[in-house]
Design an enzyme around this catalytic site. Structure first.
Site, short mmCIF file in Angstrom:
data_model
loop_
_atom_site.label_atom_id
_atom_site.label_comp_id
_atom_site.label_asym_id
_atom_site.label_seq_id
_atom_site.Cartn_x
_atom_site.Cartn_y
_atom_site.Cartn_z
N LYS A 196 0.90 -1.33 0.02
CA LYS A 196 -0.23 -0.03 0.13
C LYS A 196 0.88 1.27 0.10
O LYS A 196 1.96 1.30 0.63
CB LYS A 196 -0.94 -0.01 1.49
CG LYS A 196 -1.57 1.30 1.67
CD LYS A 196 -3.00 1.46 0.80
CE LYS A 196 -3.50 2.87 1.34
NZ LYS A 196 -4.10 2.93 2.57
N ASP A 330 -13.05 1.53 5.07
CA ASP A 330 -11.91 2.65 5.52
C ASP A 330 -12.33 3.22 6.77
O ASP A 330 -12.21 4.42 7.12
CB ASP A 330 -11.81 3.54 4.48
CG ASP A 330 -10.39 4.16 4.68
OD1 ASP A 330 -9.62 3.88 5.33
OD2 ASP A 330 -10.19 5.39 4.16
ZN ZN Z 1 -6.50 6.50 2.13
ZN ZN Z 2 -7.53 3.64 4.47
#
Ligand code: ZN
Ligand code: ZN
Length: 422
Positions: A196, A330
C-alpha cells in the site's frame, strides 16, 4: 477461522444467490468438505453418512462478503493518536473490531495499512475470531505524506520515527528510490500480501493538502517493480485526477478512494485495467457523527467535506467508464459498526446487484483469488452466508450488524448458527 476443519456439510432447500449473474437459483445443494466447497449440484434424495445437513427453506445462500479497504488496527479515529497507543492495547482493541466484521458477514478483508502477517495468521489459526486478512503491513508514505503524522514543529530526523514501528501505526515514512525498494522488500519479507502506498494528500493526516501528489514517479515505479518481482501488486491511496493518473501510469493496480476523479481519468483507469476501491461510507459516517468530528482537527474536517461531496459523483464516473469497483469501508475508531452501510450507498447509486458484486466477485479479482473467494463454486473456500431475505431486492438484509444472517460459515467452520435443529 480454524485451520482446516474435519467436517462435511450439505446446505439444501435454499435459494442460491449467483452474485455474478444476479440470479436466484433453486433446486441446488452445496456440499462442503473441510475448508472447501466440493460441489454445487442438483439436490439429491440420498444423503451421505456423517454429513451435517442444513435445511435453508425460505432463506438465501450467498458467498461471504469481502471488504477491500479496512484498517482493523485503527481503534482510534485520530490516526496520530492511534499510532502512539501501546502495542498490547492496539491488539486487544482490534479483537472486537475483527469479530464484529465477521458477525456482519465479512469473511475476508484486505487491510490497507496496519495489520500484518502475524495478525492474519492469528485469525487463520483460530486464535481470534475475525475475517481472513490480506495484510499490507505498514503503508508506505513519503515525508510529509498521508502516513506522516508528525506535527509541524516536530524535529524531522532522517532516521525512521519511532511511531512508525508501533503496532498502531498504519504507515511508515520512507523516501528515495533505494529506500522505498528496501521498504517493499521488508514488508514482503514480513508477510505483506500486497503493498500500500500513499500517492496523494489525505484527510486524516495533518500536513498534506488533498491536492498534493506524493512520491516521485521514480519512487512509485520502483515500488511497483519490487511488488511485481514478488508476484504481488500495489494499491494506492489517491484522490485527484492528477494523482490517480500518475499512479496508474506507474503501474499501480488498485486506486483507493478516488473521490475527486473526473470522467476522463475514469476512462484512463479502465483503459489500463485498473480497479477502484471507493470508500464513501467513511466520509458519510464522520459527517453524521459529532462524536467522531470532536476527535478531528478543523483542517481534517474541511478536507473531509471536500471529498465527501465529490465521492458520490466519483462512483457514477467510475461506473460509466466501466471501471471495476471493489467494496471498501475504510472506517476508523468508533465508526467500524457502519462497515456494511457502504452496501446501501452503492445500492442506491449503482443498484443492488453491482453492490453485491463489489463485495464478492470483483473483490476476489482484486485479491487475485478469483474462483477461490467471493463465489459459490467447486474448489472455492467455504465462506458462506445464509440470509433471511433477498439482497437482490432488499440490500438492508445485509446492512447492520448481521442481524439477518442466520448462518455464517467461514473456511468450512460454522461460526454462527441460528437455524432450528433439523
Ligand atoms: Zn487512504
Ligand atoms: Zn485507508
Amino acid at each position: 477461522m480454524n485451520s482446516i476443519p474435519n467436517t462435511r456439510i450439505i446446505l439444501r432447500n435454499g435459494k442460491l444467490l449467483d452474485v455474478e449473474s444476479g440470479e436466484l437459483l433453486d433446486g441446488l445443494e452445496v456440499f462442503i468438505q473441510g475448508d472447501r466447497i466440493v460441489s454445487v449440484r442438483l439436490q439429491t434424495e440420498s444423503l451421505p453418512a456423517d454429513v451435517k445437513v442444513y435445511d435453508l427453506a425460505g432463506l438465501t445462500l450467498m458467498p461471504g462478503l469481502i471488504d477491500c479497504h479496512v484498517h482493523v488496527l485503527a481503534s482510534h479515529a485520530n490516526l496520530g493518536i492511534n499510532a502512539t497507543q501501546p502495542n498490547a492495547i492496539v491488539m486487544y482493541r482490534a479483537m472486537p473490531i475483527l469479530s464484529a466484521m465477521l458477525a456482519r458477514g465479512f469473511t475476508t478483508v484486505r487491510d490497507a495499512g496496519g495489520a500484518d502477517w502475524a495478525l492474519a495468521r492469528s485469525v487463520a489459526l483460530g486464535l481470534i475470531p475475525g475475517p481472513r486478512i490480506f495484510a499490507s503491513g505498514k503503508a508506505l508514505s513519503q515525508t510529509g505524506g498521508h502516513g506522516d503524522f508528525r506535527a509541524r514543529g516536530e524535529v524531522l530526523s532522517s532516521e525512521p520515527c519511532s511511531c512508525c514501528f508501533r503496532a498502531g501505526a498504519i504507515a511508515r515514512v520512507v523516501d528515495g528510490v533505494d529506500n522505498v525498494r528496501r521498504a517493499v522488500r521488508e514488508e514482503i519479507q514480513q508477510g505483506a500480501s500486497q503493498i500500500k502506498i500513499m500517492a496523494s494528500g489525505g484527510v486524516a493526516s495533518p500536513t498534506d493538502p488533498i491536492a498534493n501528489t506524493q512520491y516521485s514517479e521514480a519512487e512509485i515505479r520502483a515500488i511497483v517493480d519490487e511488488a511485481a518481482a514478488a508476484n504481488t501488486y500495489v494499491m494506492a491511496h489517491a484522490y485527484t485526477p492528477r494523482a490517480i493518473r500518475r499512479a496508474v501510469a506507474c503501474g499501480v493496480r488498485t486506486i483507493e478512494h478516488g473521490n475527486l476523479i473526473d470522467a476522463d481519468t475514469a476512462r484512463y483507469m479502465r483503459e489500463h485495467g485498473v480497479f477502484a476501491v471507493p470508500t464513501q461510507v467513511t466520509y458519510e459516517v464522520i459527517a453524521d457523527s459529532p462524536a467522531a468530528q470532536a476527535q478531528l482537527s478543523s483542517e481534517t474536517l474541511a478536507k473531509l467535506e471536500e471529498v465527501r461531496l465529490a465521492g458520490r459523483a466519483a462512483l457514477v464516473h467510475l461506473a460509466e467508464a466501466g471501471v471495476e469497483m471493489g467494496y471498501g469501508s475504510d472506517l476508523l475508531g468508533e465508526s467500524h459498526e457502519y462497515q456494511a452501510h457502504e452496501l446501501k450507498i452503492r445500492a442506491e447509486l449503482l443498484g443492488n446487484h453491482e453492490a453485491l458484486r463489489s463485495a464478492t466477485t470483483t473483490a476476489a479479482k482484486i485479491l487475485q483469488h478469483e474462483g477461490k473467494l467471493g463465489c459459490i463454486a467447486p474448489g472455492a473456500f467455504a465462506d458462506l452466508l445464509v440470509v433471511d431475505g433477498n439482497p437482490l431486492e432488499d440490500i438492508s438484509c445485509l446492512v447492520g450488524q448481521g442481524e439477518r444472517l442466520v448462518l455464517i460459515i467461514q473456511n468450512g467452520c460454522v461460526v454462527k448458527d441460528l437455524l432450528p435443529a433439523a
